[in-house]
Design an enzyme around this catalytic site. Structure first.
Site, PDB file in Angstrom:
ATOM      1  N   PRO A  96       0.778  -1.244   0.000  1.00  0.00           N
ATOM      2  CA  PRO A  96       0.000   0.000   0.000  1.00  0.00           C
ATOM      3  C   PRO A  96       0.810   1.296   0.000  1.00  0.00           C
ATOM      4  O   PRO A  96       0.339   2.304  -0.506  1.00  0.00           O
ATOM      5  CB  PRO A  96      -0.829  -0.107   1.295  1.00  0.00           C
ATOM      6  N   LYS A 201       3.892   6.596 -13.017  1.00  0.00           N
ATOM      7  CA  LYS A 201       2.636   6.259 -12.328  1.00  0.00           C
ATOM      8  C   LYS A 201       2.044   7.451 -11.598  1.00  0.00           C
ATOM      9  O   LYS A 201       0.836   7.699 -11.681  1.00  0.00           O
ATOM     10  CB  LYS A 201       2.902   5.105 -11.347  1.00  0.00           C
ATOM     11  N   LYS A 276      -3.022   9.280  -1.188  1.00  0.00           N
ATOM     12  CA  LYS A 276      -1.608   8.929  -0.998  1.00  0.00           C
ATOM     13  C   LYS A 276      -0.792   9.211  -2.253  1.00  0.00           C
ATOM     14  O   LYS A 276       0.276   9.819  -2.204  1.00  0.00           O
ATOM     15  CB  LYS A 276      -1.498   7.459  -0.603  1.00  0.00           C
TER      16      LYS A 276
END
EC number: 1.1.1.31
Length: 328
Positions: A96, A201, A276
């Site tokens: 994560p 990304k 995040k």
């Protein structure tokens, strides 16, 4: 004469069978065990696709219940990342956050405690590019190879094996990584040195967040002006405002089937994870002195969503958030 023909035919058949066996053995030789650490929403279907392609999987997840399904599929389940590294010389991690990745690789029971020289370690987590570079240095000291290979496409693409992998690392190792990644994705793109996969990304996800917010705002405005949401989506998707958020992942309930908005925003890509990733983009923007005003605003919106009960909902729930935030 007939006997000779039969003899030649049988020799030819034997040679053909031998060749097929050699080809098969070469193919099976590459199907050595693959370690997989992190069996969450994305890791679970990714690991399953490796199993479907015939790879013996050695699995670990911090939550043991996540591993039970893989035991039933014949995978070997271990007690720690170190145990995975002891049993496999090719390992994929899907975690994560940066702290999770650091712990799995360098922790007391981390991969580096028992990693073999020459091992290939592929991290498909979305983490800070700087952390990827630090992990790569630590892995290199142990005589192994680290590559960052974050993904795009979401849970649906993970299930279908249609993910896009953005890969950073030593170019000579790319083919070895690609052999595994093509079992889980339809696009595997080499981006450059370690950290460039992560860079690609976070740029993609910053754009995705901005476009999702824009789609939600446009749809909300159109609905309040009296437009039918399905009709408005149809018009947008044949016009210049079309984007992935409008035509593939529409945030308005009832417009599309098979997306989180049709399921009370359950599943998909969580708001916490989007916040995040936007935070990672902000850090990188600060470090490179890059102005990202829309990215900053998107980050603040997703942080507010997390604070107001949307943390576990899909990031397309920004539509619902905007509907409820009359004073935003």
């Amino acid at each position: 004469m007939t006997g000779r023909v039969q003899h030649d035919s049988s020799v030819s058949g034997l040679l053909s069978l031998t060749y097929r066996l050699l080809v098969c053995s070469r193919a099976m030789a590459s199907k050595t065990p693959v370690g997989f650490i992190g069996l969450g929403n994305m890791g679970n279907p990714m690991a399953k696709n490796l199993v479907k392609h015939g790879y013996p999987v050695i699995a670990y997840d911090v939550f043991p219940e996540a591993c039970k399904e893989f035991q039933d599929l014949g995978a070997q389940v271990t007690d720690s990342p170190a145990d995975v590294a002891e049993k496999a010389d090719r390992i994929i991690t899907m975690l994560p956050s940066s702290p999770n990745a650091i712990e799995v690789y360098t922790g007391a029971n981390g991969i580096l405690k028992k990693v073999k020289k020459g091992s290939l370690l592929i991290d498909s987590s979305t983490i800070d590019p700087a952390v990827s570079k630090e992990l790569a240095k630590a892995v290199e000291k142990m005589g192994a190879v680290f590559m960052d290979a974050p993904v795009s496409g979401g849970v649906g693409a993970a299930r279908a094996g249609n993910l896009t992998f953005m890969v950073g690392g030593v170019e000579q190792e790319f083919d070895a990584a690609k052999e595994l990644l093509t079992c889980m994705g339809s696009n595997v793109v080499y981006c450059g040195e370690v950290g460039t996969g992560q860079a690609a990304k976070i740029c993609n996800n910053m754009l995705l967040a901005i476009s999702m917010i824009g789609t939600a705002e446009a749809m909300n405005l159109g609905i309040r002006l009296g437009l039918d949401p399905k009709l408005l989506a149809k018009i947008l998707n044949m016009s210049s405002g079309r984007c992935w958020s409008s035509d593939t992942y529409n945030p308005v309930p009832g417009v599309m089937e098979g997306v989180p908005s049709a399921n009370n925003y359950q599943g998909g890509f969580g708001t916490t994870l989007m916040a995040k990733d936007l935070g990672l983009a902000q850090i990188s923007a600060t470090n490179t002195k890059t102005p990202v005003p829309l990215g900053s605003q998107a980050h603040q919106i997703y942080r507010m969503m997390c604070a107001k009960g949307y943390a576990l909902k899909d990031f397309s729930a920004v539509f619902q958030f905007l509907r409820e935030e009359e004073t935003l």
